[in-house]
Design an enzyme around this catalytic site. Sequence first.
Site, short mmCIF file in Angstrom:
data_model
loop_
_atom_site.label_atom_id
_atom_site.label_comp_id
_atom_site.label_asym_id
_atom_site.label_seq_id
_atom_site.Cartn_x
_atom_site.Cartn_y
_atom_site.Cartn_z
NE ARG A 1 4.13 -6.24 -3.25
CZ ARG A 1 3.64 -5.07 -2.86
NH1 ARG A 1 3.91 -4.60 -1.66
NH2 ARG A 1 2.85 -4.38 -3.66
NE ARG B 1 -7.71 -20.13 -11.08
CZ ARG B 1 -8.33 -19.05 -10.65
NH1 ARG B 1 -8.75 -18.13 -11.51
NH2 ARG B 1 -8.55 -18.86 -9.36
CB CYS C 1 -8.20 -11.49 -7.00
SG CYS C 1 -7.40 -12.38 -8.34
CD GLU D 1 -3.13 -2.27 -3.38
OE1 GLU D 1 -2.94 -1.41 -2.50
OE2 GLU D 1 -2.46 -3.31 -3.46
NE ARG E 1 0.40 -1.34 -5.34
CZ ARG E 1 -0.42 -0.35 -5.67
NH1 ARG E 1 -1.66 -0.62 -6.04
NH2 ARG E 1 -0.03 0.91 -5.64
CE1 TYR F 1 6.29 -2.25 -7.02
CE2 TYR F 1 8.46 -3.25 -6.93
CZ TYR F 1 7.25 -2.97 -6.34
OH TYR F 1 6.99 -3.43 -5.06
NE ARG G 1 9.70 0.37 -2.72
CZ ARG G 1 9.95 -0.59 -1.83
NH1 ARG G 1 8.99 -1.33 -1.39
NH2 ARG G 1 11.18 -0.77 -1.38
#
Length: 118
Positions: A5, A61, A72, A75, A87, A105, A113
């Site tokens: 992540r 890319r 893609c 959220e 993210r 992050y 996080r």
Amino acid sequence: MRAIRGAIQLDMDEREHLLASTRELVTTVLESNHLGLEDLISVWFTVTPDLHSEFPAVAARELGMGDVPLMCTQEMDVTGAMPRVVRLMAHVMTPLARGEITHVYLRGAAALRRDLAQ
């Protein structure tokens, strides 16, 4: 196979800023986990609803991921959620154990996080 992540908060919704920030996020994820492009299985990007200037996959890319499946999505629009965040979840082949994976992050996204922020 492992999932990694990562997230980065942008300063603004501007195409070149989104692309540069996404390249920074992807590059940091790869470097932090000692991965090359050949180790990638797929990458899923999400953006908060306030980002419209470009697809994050374009940046991937540009980094040479033309043969890596990229996705893609947007959220959920949750009241009070952090704005302007890209993210990713990268699926990779790696000998690292789950506990050895470095999740990344960056910038303001570190607040998402604190237990994992680099």
